[in-house]
Design an enzyme around this catalytic site. Structure first.
Site, PDB file in Angstrom:
ATOM      1  N   ARG A 163      46.247  12.698 -36.346  1.00  0.00           N
ATOM      2  CA  ARG A 163      46.780  13.403 -35.163  1.00  0.00           C
ATOM      3  C   ARG A 163      48.091  14.132 -35.491  1.00  0.00           C
ATOM      4  O   ARG A 163      48.988  14.217 -34.661  1.00  0.00           O
ATOM      5  CB  ARG A 163      47.023  12.447 -33.994  1.00  0.00           C
ATOM      6  CG  ARG A 163      45.793  11.788 -33.451  1.00  0.00           C
ATOM      7  CD  ARG A 163      44.846  12.805 -32.803  1.00  0.00           C
ATOM      8  NE  ARG A 163      43.863  12.148 -31.975  1.00  0.00           N
ATOM      9  CZ  ARG A 163      42.720  11.625 -32.411  1.00  0.00           C
ATOM     10  NH1 ARG A 163      42.418  11.715 -33.704  1.00  0.00           N
ATOM     11  NH2 ARG A 163      41.880  11.048 -31.588  1.00  0.00           N
ATOM     12  N   SER A 237      43.758  10.295 -24.920  1.00  0.00           N
ATOM     13  CA  SER A 237      44.596   9.184 -25.391  1.00  0.00           C
ATOM     14  C   SER A 237      46.067   9.560 -25.226  1.00  0.00           C
ATOM     15  O   SER A 237      46.508  10.561 -25.786  1.00  0.00           O
ATOM     16  CB  SER A 237      44.349   8.904 -26.865  1.00  0.00           C
ATOM     17  OG  SER A 237      43.017   8.530 -27.080  1.00  0.00           O
ATOM     18  N   GLU A 333      51.086  10.202 -28.049  1.00  0.00           N
ATOM     19  CA  GLU A 333      50.368  11.280 -28.726  1.00  0.00           C
ATOM     20  C   GLU A 333      50.579  12.598 -27.983  1.00  0.00           C
ATOM     21  O   GLU A 333      50.598  13.680 -28.565  1.00  0.00           O
ATOM     22  CB  GLU A 333      48.870  10.946 -28.764  1.00  0.00           C
ATOM     23  CG  GLU A 333      48.092  11.858 -29.674  1.00  0.00           C
ATOM     24  CD  GLU A 333      46.635  11.976 -29.312  1.00  0.00           C
ATOM     25  OE1 GLU A 333      46.198  13.104 -29.034  1.00  0.00           O
ATOM     26  OE2 GLU A 333      45.940  10.938 -29.313  1.00  0.00           O
TER      27      GLU A 333
END
Ligand code: EPU
Length: 338
Positions: A163, A237, A333
């Protein structure tokens, strides 16, 4: 054209009603240049927006929001076994994946139904079900905001990680991603080792594997666990899965033998943030219009009129309680916009 005082509610999947002082859309590199060289842009802070699926707007935005609407999907190179496609940063990711499937091109089927636009896909090396875009990435073109030049980035230049990419780290805020090239296959290798996919294919009675079947399985799994932003505001997420020293993971495993964990390099272990948050008691939590999704604790949700600040405060409470219970620091995130 630059508009004033525009609600960003339709432009962020959390459905937050923040107002942008200035707002504009660009559908070509020339129009990006024109907008960014205007006097308004020169005097304002800038937020480049893609599909709005990975950000939390905590207040009104006192600056210029530039939405990347650059279109285009085409095959630019073809050999017997593989194809290179070029796709505009403003294209919707899932529609692009469906287009690859229609053209018989394999490689992105595990990444079906991920919200957001193509321009953001390399930004955070989107991934799901055992595949990350870096596995198929060739290169991208990006507009360098300070100089107005267009630069090409190879895979190495992008410094992809979990990520992560150079665009989230040392080049943060400097580039707008205009187009991306992906290498796809005509001769497919399937990646179904991620447990849930095999089970879903079985449940679907699939006898012969195909990229279409894998895509359908992924879509079914995602729909069963993840809220549809059209119905309940969310940003996928909210936290990353934390990578911790294996010694800490082993200590936690002694206390919680059922805790999921995955090897992540020498002396490092990846834990499931969703599991940690659930164990800390947050799954399904709701206060007013905000809360934690009942089927996936990694996803924070806006049931209607929550504010970004409320969701941010909830994320802080979750961070604190996971730290206290497990001694693990979660990391967000989602990009927090102030
Ligand atoms: N788990 C729980 N409780 C929960 C959620 C998960 O116990 O509320 C456990 C699951 O049972 C499983 C483990 O945690 O043992 C992992 O869960 P899952 O397979 O659902 O995946 P994840 O690690 O929670 C990641 C990605 C998702 C991606 C899925 C599938 C991150 C931060 N998230 O989630 O990506 O779809 O794997 O590959 O890496 C996103 O980035 O927005 C996203 C949705």
């Amino acid at each position: 054209m630059i508009e004033q005082d525009i609600s960003l509610k339709p432009y962020n999947t959390f459905g937050l009603n923040s107002v942008a002082r200035y707002f504009s859309k660009a559908n070509s590199i020339e129009s990006v240049r024109e907008i960014l060289q205007s006097s308004i842009a020169q005097q304002s802070r800038l937020l480049v927006l893609g599909g709005g699926s990975n950000l939390l707007l905590t207040q009104d935005y006192d600056g210029l929001v530039l939405k990347n609407d650059i279109p285009g999907k085409k095959i630019i190179e073809q050999t017997e076994k593989s194809v290179v496609v070029e796709v505009g940063g403003g294209e919707n990711w899932h529609e692009f994946v469906l287009w690859t499937l229609e053209n018989g091109l394999g490689g992105l089927e595990n990444l079906s139904l991920i919200p957001g636009n193509v321009g953001a896909s390399p930004m955070q090396n989107i991934g799901a079900y055992g595949v990350e875009i870096k596995d198929r990435f060739v290169e991208l073109n990006a507009y360098h905001i300070p100089s107005g030049e267009v630069h090409t980035f190879s895979k190495d230049d992008c410094e992809f990680g979990y990520r992560e990419s150079v665009f989230k780290r040392k080049l943060k805020g400097e580039y707008m991603i205009c187009s991306v090239k992906y290498a796809l296959s005509l001769d497919h290798e399937f990646n179904i080792s991620y447990g849930a996919i095999e089970q879903e294919l079985e449940a679907m009675n699939v006898s012969e594997l195909s990229i279409q079947a894998v895509s359908n399985a992924v879509i079914n799994i995602r729909r069963s666990k993840l809220p549809d932003p059209k119905e309940i505001g969310n940003s996928g997420s909210f936290f990353k899965n934390p990578v911790v020293p294996t010694s800490l993971a082993n200590k936690l495993k002694d206390r919680h033998p059922n805790m999921p964990s995955y090897p992540a390099g020498e002396n490092r272990t990846k834990l499931a943030a969703g599991w940690l948050i659930e164990q800390a008691g947050w799954k399904g939590y709701r206060k007013g219009d905000y809360g934690v999704h009942a089927k996936q604790a990694l996803v924070l949700v806006n049931y209607g009129d929550a504010t970004g600040q409320q969701i941010y405060n909830l994320s802080q409470e979750i961070l604190d309680s996971v730290k206290e219970k497990f001694d693990v620091e979660l990391e967000r995130e989602v990009n927090i916009i102030r």
